[in-house]
Design a protein around this motif. Structure first.
Motif, PDB file in Angstrom:
ATOM      1  N   MET A   1       0.272 -42.595 -11.623  1.00  0.00           N
ATOM      2  CA  MET A   1      -0.750 -42.017 -10.741  1.00  0.00           C
ATOM      3  C   MET A   1      -1.864 -43.058 -10.565  1.00  0.00           C
ATOM      4  SD  MET A   1      -2.978 -38.526 -11.152  1.00  0.00           S
ATOM      5  CE  MET A   1      -1.621 -37.432 -10.897  1.00  0.00           C
ATOM      6  N   SER A   2      -2.199 -43.305  -9.299  1.00  0.00           N
ATOM      7  CA  SER A   2      -3.197 -44.316  -8.995  1.00  0.00           C
ATOM      8  C   SER A   2      -4.603 -43.766  -9.197  1.00  0.00           C
ATOM      9  CB  SER A   2      -3.031 -44.812  -7.557  1.00  0.00           C
ATOM     10  OG  SER A   2      -3.369 -43.767  -6.654  1.00  0.00           O
ATOM     11  N   LEU A   3      -5.550 -44.693  -9.255  1.00  0.00           N
ATOM     12  CA  LEU A   3      -6.952 -44.312  -9.409  1.00  0.00           C
ATOM     13  C   LEU A   3      -7.419 -43.471  -8.228  1.00  0.00           C
ATOM     14  CD1 LEU A   3      -9.638 -44.553 -10.934  1.00  0.00           C
ATOM     15  CD2 LEU A   3     -10.058 -46.692  -9.711  1.00  0.00           C
ATOM     16  N   PHE A   4      -6.969 -43.812  -7.045  1.00  0.00           N
ATOM     17  CA  PHE A   4      -7.358 -43.063  -5.844  1.00  0.00           C
ATOM     18  C   PHE A   4      -6.900 -41.618  -5.931  1.00  0.00           C
ATOM     19  CE2 PHE A   4      -6.299 -41.528  -1.576  1.00  0.00           C
ATOM     20  CZ  PHE A   4      -7.557 -41.589  -0.987  1.00  0.00           C
ATOM     21  N   GLU A   5      -5.651 -41.409  -6.346  1.00  0.00           N
ATOM     22  CA  GLU A   5      -5.121 -40.042  -6.466  1.00  0.00           C
ATOM     23  C   GLU A   5      -5.858 -39.261  -7.548  1.00  0.00           C
ATOM     24  OE1 GLU A   5      -1.011 -40.622  -7.176  1.00  0.00           O
ATOM     25  OE2 GLU A   5      -0.519 -40.903  -5.053  1.00  0.00           O
ATOM     26  N   THR A   6      -6.237 -39.944  -8.623  1.00  0.00           N
ATOM     27  CA  THR A   6      -6.995 -39.283  -9.696  1.00  0.00           C
ATOM     28  C   THR A   6      -8.360 -38.819  -9.188  1.00  0.00           C
ATOM     29  OG1 THR A   6      -5.920 -40.683 -11.340  1.00  0.00           O
ATOM     30  CG2 THR A   6      -7.936 -39.568 -12.021  1.00  0.00           C
ATOM     31  N   LEU A   7      -9.045 -39.676  -8.440  1.00  0.00           N
ATOM     32  CA  LEU A   7     -10.348 -39.307  -7.884  1.00  0.00           C
ATOM     33  C   LEU A   7     -10.217 -38.171  -6.881  1.00  0.00           C
ATOM     34  CD1 LEU A   7     -11.984 -42.828  -7.349  1.00  0.00           C
ATOM     35  CD2 LEU A   7     -12.628 -41.099  -9.026  1.00  0.00           C
ATOM     36  N   ARG A   8      -9.183 -38.220  -6.031  1.00  0.00           N
ATOM     37  CA  ARG A   8      -8.988 -37.166  -5.046  1.00  0.00           C
ATOM     38  C   ARG A   8      -8.723 -35.826  -5.740  1.00  0.00           C
ATOM     39  NH1 ARG A   8      -4.061 -37.570  -0.917  1.00  0.00           N
ATOM     40  NH2 ARG A   8      -3.004 -37.012  -2.842  1.00  0.00           N
ATOM     41  N   GLY A   9      -7.920 -35.844  -6.795  1.00  0.00           N
ATOM     42  CA  GLY A   9      -7.649 -34.611  -7.536  1.00  0.00           C
ATOM     43  C   GLY A   9      -8.915 -34.054  -8.187  1.00  0.00           C
ATOM     44  N   ALA A  10      -9.747 -34.946  -8.714  1.00  0.00           N
ATOM     45  CA  ALA A  10     -10.992 -34.509  -9.347  1.00  0.00           C
ATOM     46  C   ALA A  10     -11.925 -33.889  -8.324  1.00  0.00           C
ATOM     47  CB  ALA A  10     -11.667 -35.689 -10.030  1.00  0.00           C
ATOM     48  N   ILE A  11     -12.022 -34.524  -7.145  1.00  0.00           N
ATOM     49  CA  ILE A  11     -12.906 -33.986  -6.092  1.00  0.00           C
ATOM     50  C   ILE A  11     -12.422 -32.637  -5.619  1.00  0.00           C
ATOM     51  CG2 ILE A  11     -13.680 -34.375  -3.715  1.00  0.00           C
ATOM     52  CD1 ILE A  11     -13.735 -37.392  -4.388  1.00  0.00           C
ATOM     53  N   GLU A  12     -11.102 -32.474  -5.479  1.00  0.00           N
ATOM     54  CA  GLU A  12     -10.529 -31.180  -5.055  1.00  0.00           C
ATOM     55  C   GLU A  12     -10.812 -30.102  -6.103  1.00  0.00           C
ATOM     56  OE1 GLU A  12      -6.427 -31.870  -4.276  1.00  0.00           O
ATOM     57  OE2 GLU A  12      -6.796 -32.923  -2.382  1.00  0.00           O
ATOM     58  N   ALA A  13     -10.685 -30.479  -7.396  1.00  0.00           N
ATOM     59  CA  ALA A  13     -10.936 -29.505  -8.471  1.00  0.00           C
ATOM     60  C   ALA A  13     -12.399 -29.080  -8.479  1.00  0.00           C
ATOM     61  CB  ALA A  13     -10.552 -30.098  -9.829  1.00  0.00           C
ATOM     62  N   ILE A  14     -13.288 -30.049  -8.259  1.00  0.00           N
ATOM     63  CA  ILE A  14     -14.722 -29.726  -8.226  1.00  0.00           C
ATOM     64  C   ILE A  14     -15.040 -28.842  -7.038  1.00  0.00           C
ATOM     65  CG2 ILE A  14     -17.007 -30.748  -7.837  1.00  0.00           C
ATOM     66  CD1 ILE A  14     -16.079 -33.123  -9.563  1.00  0.00           C
ATOM     67  N   SER A  15     -14.443 -29.146  -5.884  1.00  0.00           N
ATOM     68  CA  SER A  15     -14.713 -28.385  -4.655  1.00  0.00           C
ATOM     69  C   SER A  15     -14.217 -26.953  -4.765  1.00  0.00           C
ATOM     70  CB  SER A  15     -14.041 -29.056  -3.454  1.00  0.00           C
ATOM     71  OG  SER A  15     -14.555 -30.361  -3.284  1.00  0.00           O
ATOM     72  N   SER A  16     -13.059 -26.762  -5.414  1.00  0.00           N
ATOM     73  CA  SER A  16     -12.499 -25.413  -5.501  1.00  0.00           C
ATOM     74  C   SER A  16     -13.174 -24.566  -6.582  1.00  0.00           C
ATOM     75  CB  SER A  16     -10.990 -25.488  -5.759  1.00  0.00           C
ATOM     76  OG  SER A  16     -10.757 -26.138  -7.001  1.00  0.00           O
ATOM     77  N   ASN A  17     -13.894 -25.186  -7.537  1.00  0.00           N
ATOM     78  CA  ASN A  17     -14.562 -24.445  -8.619  1.00  0.00           C
ATOM     79  C   ASN A  17     -16.034 -24.836  -8.677  1.00  0.00           C
ATOM     80  OD1 ASN A  17     -12.121 -23.171  -9.808  1.00  0.00           O
ATOM     81  ND2 ASN A  17     -11.549 -25.299 -10.208  1.00  0.00           N
ATOM     82  N   LYS A  18     -16.750 -24.571  -7.611  1.00  0.00           N
ATOM     83  CA  LYS A  18     -18.146 -25.014  -7.500  1.00  0.00           C
ATOM     84  C   LYS A  18     -19.047 -24.377  -8.559  1.00  0.00           C
ATOM     85  CE  LYS A  18     -17.881 -26.045  -2.590  1.00  0.00           C
ATOM     86  NZ  LYS A  18     -18.316 -25.697  -1.248  1.00  0.00           N
ATOM     87  N   MET A  19     -18.879 -23.083  -8.805  1.00  0.00           N
ATOM     88  CA  MET A  19     -19.727 -22.396  -9.788  1.00  0.00           C
ATOM     89  C   MET A  19     -19.481 -22.924 -11.193  1.00  0.00           C
ATOM     90  SD  MET A  19     -22.116 -20.295 -10.383  1.00  0.00           S
ATOM     91  CE  MET A  19     -22.286 -19.266  -8.954  1.00  0.00           C
TER      92      MET A  19
END
Length: 198
Positions: A1-19
């Motif tokens: 897994m590339s660094l880019f994919e790791t960052l994208r996954g982290a951003i998606e996780a943060i966006s979906s669980n804002k609270m």
């Protein structure tokens, strides 16, 4: 897994669980702030206590008489005892000796009056107590030899007796009914020692 994919996954996780993300960040921020605040507070208190004790001096010794169990009066050292302690043949390591007697007395100047701790001592107390003079001079050996009625005021006592800012040197004050000439004023000193004393 590339660094880019790791960052994208982290951003998606943060966006979906804002609270959950906001609460987690808030907990981390509060925790770090609390640790920094407590560390700073602890260091400040430690520095304050250390400076208070260092102002007393690590090479000072206070000599007090032992109270006999059946004594009806308080035991006290005398000037003769102080002279014996100051004798280099008796105590070669003693650089200075300052006998001290103190009591609470009423001190007045014209209409101004205050009850303070009055300390009787000698010229060595200035160096032993690490005091600085704001005005005038401390007791000298000839003052003691002549039993001169002179006084050095603590800063708080000066401010109380001379609220108008009058130059105190040479002025007369009355301590417990006895007149004294003011020859000096000590600089304000923090802590609990000599504060407000004559």
């Amino acid at each position: 897994m590339s660094l880019f994919e790791t960052l994208r996954g982290a951003i998606e996780a943060i966006s979906s669980n804002k609270m959950r993300t906001a609460l987690t960040m808030l907990g981390i921020i509060i925790g770090v702030a609390a640790v920094i605040t407590l560390s700073s507070l602890g260091a400040g208190v430690e520095n304050m206590v250390s400076s208070s004790f260092s102002s007393l001096g690590t090479n000072r010794l206070v000599a007090m008489p032992k109270q006999p169990e059946d004594a009806t009066e308080a035991a006290a050292l005398t000037l003769r005892d102080a002279a014996a302690l100051a004798d280099p043949f008796n105590v070669p390591a003693a650089e200075r000796v300052a006998p001290e007697i103190r009591g609470a007395f009423r001190v007045t100047r014209q209409k101004e009056s205050v009850t303070v701790s009055v300390v009787g001592t000698n010229a060595d107390m200035l160096a032993i107590g690490s005091f600085d003079m704001a005005l005038g001079s401390f007791f000298a050996a000839n003052d003691l030899a002549q039993n001169a009625r002179v006084a050095v005021l603590g800063w708080d006592t000066y401010a109380t007796l001379f609220p108008d800012g009058l130059y105190p040197l040479g002025q007369s004050i009355v301590v417990n009914g006895t007149p004294f000439e003011v020859i000096g004023v000590l600089e304000a000193k923090g802590g609990m020692f000599w504060t407000g004393s004559l």
